[in-house]
Design a protein around this motif. Structure first.
Motif, PDB file in Angstrom:
ATOM      1  N   LYS A  15       0.843  -1.199   0.000  1.00  0.00           N
ATOM      2  CA  LYS A  15       0.000   0.000   0.000  1.00  0.00           C
ATOM      3  C   LYS A  15       0.878   1.249   0.000  1.00  0.00           C
ATOM      4  CE  LYS A  15      -3.935  -2.332   0.977  1.00  0.00           C
ATOM      5  NZ  LYS A  15      -5.282  -2.151   0.431  1.00  0.00           N
ATOM      6  N   ASP A  48      -5.300 -10.080   6.354  1.00  0.00           N
ATOM      7  CA  ASP A  48      -5.933  -8.886   6.896  1.00  0.00           C
ATOM      8  C   ASP A  48      -6.358  -9.262   8.316  1.00  0.00           C
ATOM      9  OD1 ASP A  48      -7.909  -6.965   7.690  1.00  0.00           O
ATOM     10  OD2 ASP A  48      -8.279  -6.478   5.598  1.00  0.00           O
ATOM     11  N   GLU A  93      -5.915   0.031   8.796  1.00  0.00           N
ATOM     12  CA  GLU A  93      -5.701  -1.244   8.132  1.00  0.00           C
ATOM     13  C   GLU A  93      -4.575  -1.972   8.860  1.00  0.00           C
ATOM     14  OE1 GLU A  93      -5.753  -1.430   3.685  1.00  0.00           O
ATOM     15  OE2 GLU A  93      -5.710   0.749   3.897  1.00  0.00           O
ATOM     16  N   VAL A 122      -1.509   2.438   8.182  1.00  0.00           N
ATOM     17  CA  VAL A 122      -1.587   0.995   7.983  1.00  0.00           C
ATOM     18  C   VAL A 122      -0.486   0.322   8.801  1.00  0.00           C
ATOM     19  CG1 VAL A 122      -0.170   1.128   5.888  1.00  0.00           C
ATOM     20  CG2 VAL A 122      -1.605  -0.870   6.263  1.00  0.00           C
TER      21      VAL A 122
END
Length: 256
Positions: free
Chosen positions: A104, A250, A205, A182
């Motif tokens: 990301k 995740d 995240e 994140v």
């Protein structure tokens, strides 16, 4: 999907970089070309009495020279056998295996605890974003610290307070007033559980790499399942296979 097959590879070099911690470089152009940050390989013992391979995460990928680096801790007879190997010796390996970290372009915490630190190095090299590396060690016997500092700002936490923040990686985040969008993390389950809760609290995240004993490495034997929130399409129960659907998840997908 990358080809996965067992092959015999040559050891390029190996050294002890901390007490009981070894850095191993192997020559495998095929695996190096296909590997992603967060994946692992299975290494097989030459002793026929040890049937199961040892899964070891990938620390660095040198695509130009077709080489892979693993950093591992001696944890039993199998890894002790590997540690006695020298440059020019060979090993049987299978890989690359599992799924890696998503890359990301967001301000990130890269967090490693103990022997969960090695896969964070290749991730740090591949991420194109603002990075803060938070590393947790038991004491002042650090490893991979110079390599990590070359990739971004590093914050340390040690259990005994000998370096950095006394405590854990979350203590280091709070003590230094760090923020991010994140989290990427690999380490012991209590650390990952705490980071999962922290991410939920901060609405961040969070991607975590789970470690577990694995047998086949390809998702067939179901020896490395973890509890998931959703029903798995392969088993029809609340399970995910760490070697197949993971080791990176995740954090919202799994229960710790």
């Amino acid at each position: 999907m990358a080809e996965r097959k067992k092959e015999r590879v040559q050891i390029l070099r190996q050294e002890e970089i901390a007490p009981g911690i070894y850095s191993l470089w192997i020559d495998s152009r095929r695996i190096a070309a296909a590997a992603k940050a967060g994946q692992f390989i299975s290494i097989y013992s030459d002793d026929g009495s040890r049937m199961l391979p040892r899964p070891i995460s990938i620390c660095e990928i040198d695509r130009e020279h077709g080489a892979l680096r693993m950093v591992y801790r001696i944890a039993g007879a199998g890894t002790a056998e590997f540690s006695r190997k020298q440059a020019g010796d060979s090993l049987s390996v299978l890989g690359p295996l599992g799924n890696g970290f998503p890359l990301k372009e967001k301000k990130a915490f890269l967090i490693g605890g103990g022997i969960g630190i090695p896969p964070i190095l290749e991730l740090a090299k591949q991420l194109n974003c603002e990075k803060q590396l938070i590393l947790g060690y038991r004491d002042s016997h650090t490893f991979l610290l110079d390599e990590m500092q070359a990739q971004g700002e590093v914050f340390l936490a040690t259990e005994d307070g000998s370096l950095g923040t006394k405590g854990n990686v979350l203590d280091a985040i709070r003590e230094n007033g760090l923020t991010a969008d994140v989290i990427y993390a690999c380490g012991p389950t209590p650390m990952l559980r705490a980071l999962k809760a922290y991410a939920e609290e901060k609405q961040m995240e969070c991607y975590i790499s789970l470690e577990e004993k694995m047998a086949c490495g390809i998702g067939a034997c179901l020896a490395c399942v973890c509890k998931s929130k959703e029903v798995d399409g392969h088993t029809n129960v609340h399970n995910k296979r760490i070697c197949k659907e993971g080791p990176v998840f995740d954090a919202r997908e799994v229960e710790l």
